[in-house]
Write a protein that holds these residues in place. Sequence first.
Motif, PDB file in Angstrom:
ATOM      1  N   VAL A   1       0.725  -1.190  -0.060  1.00 21.94           N
ATOM      2  CA  VAL A   1       0.061  -0.119   0.182  1.00 21.94           C
ATOM      3  C   VAL A   1       0.904   1.073   0.004  1.00 21.94           C
ATOM      4  O   VAL A   1       1.823   1.312   0.555  1.00 21.94           O
ATOM      5  CB  VAL A   1      -0.949  -0.145   1.343  1.00 21.94           C
ATOM      6  CG1 VAL A   1      -1.819   1.254   1.155  1.00 21.94           C
ATOM      7  CG2 VAL A   1      -1.786  -1.251   1.192  1.00 21.94           C
ATOM      8  N   ILE A   2       0.572   2.293  -0.801  1.00 21.89           N
ATOM      9  CA  ILE A   2       1.449   3.439  -0.781  1.00 21.89           C
ATOM     10  C   ILE A   2       1.058   4.444   0.238  1.00 21.89           C
ATOM     11  O   ILE A   2      -0.230   4.677   0.325  1.00 21.89           O
ATOM     12  CB  ILE A   2       0.686   4.107  -2.192  1.00 21.89           C
ATOM     13  CG1 ILE A   2       1.179   3.313  -3.584  1.00 21.89           C
ATOM     14  CG2 ILE A   2       1.535   5.560  -2.316  1.00 21.89           C
ATOM     15  CD1 ILE A   2       2.691   3.043  -3.493  1.00 21.89           C
ATOM     16  N   GLY A   3       1.779   4.368   1.230  1.00 25.42           N
ATOM     17  CA  GLY A   3       1.676   5.387   2.578  1.00 25.42           C
ATOM     18  C   GLY A   3       2.124   6.880   1.913  1.00 25.42           C
ATOM     19  O   GLY A   3       2.577   7.403   1.216  1.00 25.42           O
ATOM     20  N   ARG A   4       2.147   7.552   3.084  1.00 21.95           N
ATOM     21  CA  ARG A   4       2.500   9.068   3.320  1.00 21.95           C
ATOM     22  C   ARG A   4       3.603   9.183   2.971  1.00 21.95           C
ATOM     23  O   ARG A   4       4.092  10.273   2.062  1.00 21.95           O
ATOM     24  CB  ARG A   4       2.089   9.610   4.510  1.00 21.95           C
ATOM     25  CG  ARG A   4       2.313  11.236   4.942  1.00 21.95           C
ATOM     26  CD  ARG A   4       1.760  11.751   5.964  1.00 21.95           C
ATOM     27  NE  ARG A   4       2.367  13.229   6.111  1.00 21.95           N
ATOM     28  CZ  ARG A   4       1.768  13.889   6.928  1.00 21.95           C
ATOM     29  NH1 ARG A   4       0.535  13.612   7.607  1.00 21.95           N
ATOM     30  NH2 ARG A   4       2.129  15.271   7.012  1.00 21.95           N
ATOM     31  N   PRO A   5       4.639   8.570   3.602  1.00 17.75           N
ATOM     32  CA  PRO A   5       6.242   8.561   2.914  1.00 17.75           C
ATOM     33  C   PRO A   5       6.377   8.944   1.616  1.00 17.75           C
ATOM     34  O   PRO A   5       7.031   9.513   1.150  1.00 17.75           O
ATOM     35  CB  PRO A   5       6.948   7.574   3.635  1.00 17.75           C
ATOM     36  CG  PRO A   5       6.049   7.234   4.869  1.00 17.75           C
ATOM     37  CD  PRO A   5       4.831   7.461   4.364  1.00 17.75           C
ATOM     38  N   GLU A   6       5.827   7.910   0.777  1.00 20.18           N
ATOM     39  CA  GLU A   6       6.024   7.956  -0.674  1.00 20.18           C
ATOM     40  C   GLU A   6       5.352   9.074  -1.367  1.00 20.18           C
ATOM     41  O   GLU A   6       5.996   9.752  -2.317  1.00 20.18           O
ATOM     42  CB  GLU A   6       5.308   6.443  -1.318  1.00 20.18           C
ATOM     43  CG  GLU A   6       5.967   5.298  -1.027  1.00 20.18           C
ATOM     44  CD  GLU A   6       7.451   5.224  -1.941  1.00 20.18           C
ATOM     45  OE1 GLU A   6       7.537   5.914  -3.007  1.00 20.18           O
ATOM     46  OE2 GLU A   6       8.302   4.612  -1.492  1.00 20.18           O
ATOM     47  N   ILE A   7       4.313   9.427  -0.727  1.00 21.37           N
ATOM     48  CA  ILE A   7       3.586  10.657  -1.299  1.00 21.37           C
ATOM     49  C   ILE A   7       4.429  11.993  -1.047  1.00 21.37           C
ATOM     50  O   ILE A   7       4.578  12.841  -1.861  1.00 21.37           O
ATOM     51  CB  ILE A   7       2.295  10.911  -0.667  1.00 21.37           C
ATOM     52  CG1 ILE A   7       1.296   9.522  -1.161  1.00 21.37           C
ATOM     53  CG2 ILE A   7       1.425  11.983  -1.648  1.00 21.37           C
ATOM     54  CD1 ILE A   7       1.235   9.256  -2.767  1.00 21.37           C
ATOM     55  N   GLN A   8       4.931  11.906   0.310  1.00 21.33           N
ATOM     56  CA  GLN A   8       5.823  12.903   0.474  1.00 21.33           C
ATOM     57  C   GLN A   8       7.207  13.163  -0.395  1.00 21.33           C
ATOM     58  O   GLN A   8       7.449  14.282  -0.640  1.00 21.33           O
ATOM     59  CB  GLN A   8       6.098  13.101   1.912  1.00 21.33           C
ATOM     60  CG  GLN A   8       5.155  13.358   2.927  1.00 21.33           C
ATOM     61  CD  GLN A   8       5.373  13.053   4.474  1.00 21.33           C
ATOM     62  OE1 GLN A   8       6.066  12.093   4.742  1.00 21.33           O
ATOM     63  NE2 GLN A   8       5.176  14.242   5.337  1.00 21.33           N
ATOM     64  N   LYS A   9       7.661  12.097  -0.640  1.00 23.17           N
ATOM     65  CA  LYS A   9       8.790  12.041  -1.477  1.00 23.17           C
ATOM     66  C   LYS A   9       8.454  12.697  -2.802  1.00 23.17           C
ATOM     67  O   LYS A   9       9.335  13.359  -3.499  1.00 23.17           O
ATOM     68  CB  LYS A   9       9.410  10.749  -1.737  1.00 23.17           C
ATOM     69  CG  LYS A   9      10.449  10.587  -2.471  1.00 23.17           C
ATOM     70  CD  LYS A   9      10.888   9.137  -2.578  1.00 23.17           C
ATOM     71  CE  LYS A   9      11.992   8.829  -3.673  1.00 23.17           C
ATOM     72  NZ  LYS A   9      12.385   7.488  -3.631  1.00 23.17           N
ATOM     73  N   PHE A  10       7.398  12.353  -3.323  1.00 23.88           N
ATOM     74  CA  PHE A  10       6.961  12.742  -4.613  1.00 23.88           C
ATOM     75  C   PHE A  10       6.650  14.256  -4.585  1.00 23.88           C
ATOM     76  O   PHE A  10       6.984  14.914  -5.403  1.00 23.88           O
ATOM     77  CB  PHE A  10       5.596  11.871  -5.045  1.00 23.88           C
ATOM     78  CG  PHE A  10       4.990  12.517  -6.457  1.00 23.88           C
ATOM     79  CD1 PHE A  10       5.835  12.448  -7.597  1.00 23.88           C
ATOM     80  CD2 PHE A  10       3.735  12.791  -6.544  1.00 23.88           C
ATOM     81  CE1 PHE A  10       5.217  12.816  -8.945  1.00 23.88           C
ATOM     82  CE2 PHE A  10       3.183  13.320  -7.708  1.00 23.88           C
ATOM     83  CZ  PHE A  10       3.869  13.171  -8.736  1.00 23.88           C
ATOM     84  N   VAL A  11       5.942  14.682  -3.638  1.00 20.52           N
ATOM     85  CA  VAL A  11       5.581  16.159  -3.464  1.00 20.52           C
ATOM     86  C   VAL A  11       6.835  17.114  -3.331  1.00 20.52           C
ATOM     87  O   VAL A  11       7.104  18.189  -3.840  1.00 20.52           O
ATOM     88  CB  VAL A  11       4.695  16.375  -2.359  1.00 20.52           C
ATOM     89  CG1 VAL A  11       4.529  17.650  -1.916  1.00 20.52           C
ATOM     90  CG2 VAL A  11       3.453  15.920  -2.786  1.00 20.52           C
ATOM     91  N   GLY A  12       7.979  16.416  -2.624  1.00 21.45           N
ATOM     92  CA  GLY A  12       9.136  16.943  -2.612  1.00 21.45           C
ATOM     93  C   GLY A  12       9.760  17.185  -3.824  1.00 21.45           C
ATOM     94  O   GLY A  12      10.275  18.260  -4.110  1.00 21.45           O
TER      95      GLY A  12
END
Length: 303
Positions: free
Chosen positions: A221-232
Motif C-alpha cells: 500500500v502506498i503510504g504518506r512517505p512515498e507521497i511526501q517524496k513525490f511532493v518534495g
Amino acid sequence: MAIPDYQKIMLPLLKYALDGQEHSMREVIGALADQFSLSEDERKELLPSGQQPLFDNRVGWARTYLKKAGLLATPKRGYFEITEEGINVARQSQKEINTQFLSQFPDFIKFKSSKKQDEKISSELDELSERTPQESMELGYQKIRKELEIDLINRIKNISPDFFERLVIDLLIKMGYGGSRRDAGKAIGKSGDGGIDGIIKEDKLGLDVVYVQAKRWDTNVIGRPEIQKFVGALYGQRAKKGVFITTSNFTQDAKNYVLGIDIKVVLIDGQELAQLMIDNNVGVSTLSVYEIKKIDSDYFTDS
C-alpha cells in the motif's frame, strides 16, 4: 422509508388519477414521493448508471404496466389519464396492484406473452417484484463492469514495468493529455528525478505540464512517505500539478496529506485506474452494445 418497488406504486398512481384529469409525470412523481414520505436523499437516489432517479424510473414503469393493462391512457407526451376500466379498478377494495393482478386484462396478457422467449420460460414480469427491467439491466451491466475492473487490475499487476509505462501514456493521451504520443513517450519513464517518473503536457499546446509518478505494485500500500517524496520532488521542480498512479492502494493518511498541501496532487489507485481504462477504451474492447429505445411521441403527432 425505503423506496417502494414499482408494483407498490401502481395502486397509489391509479388512485391519484381518479379525478379524471390529465396529469404530468413530473407532477405525480412529486405527489407520490410525498405520499410515501421519501426523504430528499431517497428522492435523489440514482439508478446504477446515474442517468435517472430510481424513484422516477419506478413510477415510469408503474405507469407503463398500468397503460399496458388498459387502466391508464397517454393522451399526449409526458401526460396520462385514467380510463373507465382504471376507474373501476381504483374504486375496488384492492390492497395492491401487481403484475399478477394485471394478468386478468387481455391487453396485459398480450403484452406479457410477447415477453416470453419460449414455452419453458415464465414471464419475467412475475419475477421483477422489486426491480424494473431497466434496473435489472443496469445492475447486470455494473456487475459485468466490476468483474472487468478486477480482471484488468490483476492483468496490469503482472505486466512488465515498461509495458505499464506505455499503458499510462496511452491512458493519459486518451484522456486528452500529453500532446502527441511521441511527446508523451519521450516524457514518461525518462526523468527519474527524485521521485518523478515523467513529465507530460497538460494540453496539446503545452501551456502547462503535469508531473507523473507510476508505481506498479502488487500488494504494498502506498503510504504518506512515498507521497511526501513525490511532493518534495514537485517542489524542487517548482511544479504545480502531479499525478501519482499505482496498481495498489493509498493509505488514508496519504489521502489526507494531499488535501492539505498547496500543490495539486491527484492519487489514482488500482480500482480507479481500471475504471479510467474502461471509460477511455484502453486495454478493453467492446463485446456488445444494447440500445434502450422508446416511442417518439412527436413523430406520431399530427401536424
